[in-house]
Design a protein around this motif. Structure first.
Motif, PDB file in Angstrom:
ATOM      1  N   ASN A 181       5.524  -1.143  13.718  1.00 18.28           N
ATOM      2  CA  ASN A 181       4.219  -1.418  14.297  1.00 18.28           C
ATOM      3  C   ASN A 181       4.145  -2.760  15.011  1.00 18.28           C
ATOM      4  O   ASN A 181       3.260  -3.000  15.831  1.00 18.28           O
ATOM      5  CB  ASN A 181       3.155  -1.405  13.197  1.00 18.28           C
ATOM      6  CG  ASN A 181       3.509  -2.365  12.069  1.00 18.28           C
ATOM      7  OD1 ASN A 181       4.557  -2.201  11.431  1.00 18.28           O
ATOM      8  ND2 ASN A 181       2.671  -3.351  11.816  1.00 18.28           N
ATOM      9  N   LEU A 210       0.858  -1.170   0.000  1.00 18.06           N
ATOM     10  CA  LEU A 210       0.000   0.000   0.000  1.00 18.06           C
ATOM     11  C   LEU A 210       0.901   1.228   0.000  1.00 18.06           C
ATOM     12  O   LEU A 210       1.757   1.371   0.877  1.00 18.06           O
ATOM     13  CB  LEU A 210      -0.906  -0.003   1.236  1.00 18.06           C
ATOM     14  CG  LEU A 210      -1.791  -1.245   1.414  1.00 18.06           C
ATOM     15  CD1 LEU A 210      -2.542  -1.182   2.744  1.00 18.06           C
ATOM     16  CD2 LEU A 210      -2.772  -1.382   0.257  1.00 18.06           C
ATOM     17  N   THR A 261       3.478   0.723   2.970  1.00 23.58           N
ATOM     18  CA  THR A 261       3.057  -0.324   3.900  1.00 23.58           C
ATOM     19  C   THR A 261       3.260  -1.697   3.272  1.00 23.58           C
ATOM     20  O   THR A 261       2.686  -1.995   2.225  1.00 23.58           O
ATOM     21  CB  THR A 261       1.576  -0.156   4.292  1.00 23.58           C
ATOM     22  OG1 THR A 261       1.363   1.158   4.833  1.00 23.58           O
ATOM     23  CG2 THR A 261       1.176  -1.198   5.327  1.00 23.58           C
ATOM     24  N   THR A 318       6.197   1.065   6.983  1.00 26.29           N
ATOM     25  CA  THR A 318       5.573   0.334   8.076  1.00 26.29           C
ATOM     26  C   THR A 318       5.038  -0.990   7.558  1.00 26.29           C
ATOM     27  O   THR A 318       5.203  -1.325   6.378  1.00 26.29           O
ATOM     28  CB  THR A 318       4.455   1.182   8.738  1.00 26.29           C
ATOM     29  OG1 THR A 318       4.064   0.579   9.968  1.00 26.29           O
ATOM     30  CG2 THR A 318       3.245   1.316   7.822  1.00 26.29           C
ATOM     31  N   GLY A 319       4.413  -1.753   8.449  1.00 25.38           N
ATOM     32  CA  GLY A 319       3.810  -3.021   8.057  1.00 25.38           C
ATOM     33  C   GLY A 319       2.325  -2.998   8.338  1.00 25.38           C
ATOM     34  O   GLY A 319       1.850  -2.210   9.173  1.00 25.38           O
ATOM     35  N   SER A 320       1.568  -3.832   7.678  1.00 24.93           N
ATOM     36  CA  SER A 320       0.122  -3.874   7.907  1.00 24.93           C
ATOM     37  C   SER A 320      -0.184  -4.631   9.201  1.00 24.93           C
ATOM     38  O   SER A 320       0.543  -5.539   9.600  1.00 24.93           O
ATOM     39  CB  SER A 320      -0.586  -4.542   6.728  1.00 24.93           C
ATOM     40  OG  SER A 320      -0.145  -5.883   6.579  1.00 24.93           O
ATOM     41  N   GLY A 321      -1.256  -4.215   9.866  1.00 19.46           N
ATOM     42  CA  GLY A 321      -1.646  -4.856  11.113  1.00 19.46           C
ATOM     43  C   GLY A 321      -0.774  -4.420  12.283  1.00 19.46           C
ATOM     44  O   GLY A 321      -0.057  -3.431  12.213  1.00 19.46           O
ATOM     45  N   LYS A 322      -0.842  -5.192  13.377  1.00 17.98           N
ATOM     46  CA  LYS A 322      -0.069  -4.872  14.577  1.00 17.98           C
ATOM     47  C   LYS A 322       0.907  -5.978  14.950  1.00 17.98           C
ATOM     48  O   LYS A 322       1.703  -5.826  15.877  1.00 17.98           O
ATOM     49  CB  LYS A 322      -1.008  -4.625  15.763  1.00 17.98           C
ATOM     50  CG  LYS A 322      -1.815  -3.341  15.651  1.00 17.98           C
ATOM     51  CD  LYS A 322      -2.747  -3.174  16.835  1.00 17.98           C
ATOM     52  CE  LYS A 322      -2.021  -3.045  18.156  1.00 17.98           C
ATOM     53  NZ  LYS A 322      -2.928  -2.771  19.282  1.00 17.98           N
ATOM     54  N   PRO A 380       0.351  -9.616   5.716  1.00 10.49           N
ATOM     55  CA  PRO A 380       0.184 -10.029   7.115  1.00 10.49           C
ATOM     56  C   PRO A 380       0.140 -11.539   7.303  1.00 10.49           C
ATOM     57  O   PRO A 380       0.470 -12.043   8.379  1.00 10.49           O
ATOM     58  CB  PRO A 380      -1.141  -9.374   7.513  1.00 10.49           C
ATOM     59  CG  PRO A 380      -1.869  -9.168   6.217  1.00 10.49           C
ATOM     60  CD  PRO A 380      -0.806  -8.850   5.218  1.00 10.49           C
ATOM     61  N   ASN A 392       4.428 -10.040   7.119  1.00  5.90           N
ATOM     62  CA  ASN A 392       5.006  -8.987   6.274  1.00  5.90           C
ATOM     63  C   ASN A 392       6.437  -9.299   5.846  1.00  5.90           C
ATOM     64  O   ASN A 392       7.298  -8.404   5.782  1.00  5.90           O
ATOM     65  CB  ASN A 392       4.929  -7.628   6.988  1.00  5.90           C
ATOM     66  CG  ASN A 392       3.503  -7.173   7.195  1.00  5.90           C
ATOM     67  OD1 ASN A 392       2.640  -7.374   6.342  1.00  5.90           O
ATOM     68  ND2 ASN A 392       3.230  -6.584   8.351  1.00  5.90           N
ATOM     69  N   ASN A 420       2.246  -5.141   2.861  1.00  7.56           N
ATOM     70  CA  ASN A 420       0.915  -5.693   3.114  1.00  7.56           C
ATOM     71  C   ASN A 420       0.888  -7.197   2.865  1.00  7.56           C
ATOM     72  O   ASN A 420       0.233  -7.678   1.947  1.00  7.56           O
ATOM     73  CB  ASN A 420      -0.115  -4.975   2.234  1.00  7.56           C
ATOM     74  CG  ASN A 420      -1.541  -5.330   2.592  1.00  7.56           C
ATOM     75  OD1 ASN A 420      -1.844  -5.629   3.740  1.00  7.56           O
ATOM     76  ND2 ASN A 420      -2.426  -5.291   1.612  1.00  7.56           N
TER      77      ASN A 420
END
Length: 253
Positions: free
Chosen positions: A102, A2, A14, A51-55, A18, A22, A16
């Motif tokens: 993240n 993303l 990002t 960053t990466g998606s999710g937590k 997950p 990632n 993406n």
């Protein structure tokens, strides 16, 4: 992936994937390199945030389900040198760069974060250069970059131990610069970036970044990163590494 451009001329990239924490595959490599090249050609972009998606994960490094198929030193070098080259481009990007961590940043994920100017992390994350547990060194030039950016003994503490560290422990070492709240990490991370660059034009930011880039060029960082890649490629081809990866994959199932 993303990819978003904000009103403040910040590019947010990002990862993406997950479903594999990632992890980086060839598609991520391609999109990351393409984005870096786009930023280099645009005089108005002021910052780059990854960053990466999710937590759960920022980036878990290379996708072992794909890269485990690389068996020989030559096969490993082709992949490792490509990603090492991309991280050098990220290291020497003309604008400020931020790793917005993240979730877990492990192995190559830490190498990706190290290439960035700032590393800010959500409270509760874990980070670690765990490559030693797989009988290899950092393979994308991360060790070279880490020694450039941290105090010598702190860099080697992370590399030699092959352990994971909490966000607070990593901040004490100097790897993490800021710790964000658990729930508002994205807002706080982007706000941190916006405030950092708000008073300077893109050309001023680029001029400041050039100070570090010149230093890294004079210190032959690219050549040293490629030497690191070469050494990792040699270790990659050894049976000890393949056995360790196989055991890790079996344990993860």
């Amino acid at each position: 992936m993303l990819i978003e451009r904000t009103e403040k001329d910040i590019i947010l990239f990002t990862i993406n994937r997950p479903e594999v924490r990632n992890a980086i595959d060839y598609d991520v490599m391609k999109e990351l390199e393409k984005t870096i090249e786009t930023i280099q050609q645009d005089p108005n972009i002021k910052a780059f945030v990854i960053t990466g998606s999710g937590k759960d994960a920022f980036c878990s490094g290379g996708d072992l389900s794909i890269f485990h198929k690389l068996y020989t030193e030559e096969e490993a070098f082709k992949m490792l040198s490509r990603m090492g080259g991309i991280l050098y481009k990220l290291l020497t990007l003309k604008c400020p760069t931020v790793a917005l961590i993240n979730g877990y940043a492990i192995g190559g994920g830490c190498e990706l974060a190290t290439a960035c100017d700032y590393r800010i992390a959500r409270n509760g994350v874990k980070v670690g250069f765990v490559q030693g547990k797989l009988a290899i060194t950092t393979g994308w030039g991360g060790g070279t970059m880490l020694v450039e950016k941290l105090l010598h003994h702190q860099a080697y503490r992370m590399l030699f131990s092959a352990n994971t560290y909490s966000a607070l422990e990593a901040k004490e070492i100097g790897f993490i610069h800021e710790i964000l709240s658990d729930e508002k990490w994205m807002y706080e991370g982007m706000t941190f970036t916006e405030k950092m660059i708000d008073n300077c034009s893109a050309s001023v930011l680029s001029a400041y970044k050039e100070i570090a880039i010149t230093k890294w060029k004079n210190f032959n960082v690219l050549e040293r990163m490629l030497e690191e890649v070469s050494k990792c490629s040699s270790l990659w081809a050894k049976e000890e590494h393949h056995a360790a990866v196989k055991a890790f994959i079996e344990k993860s199932k």
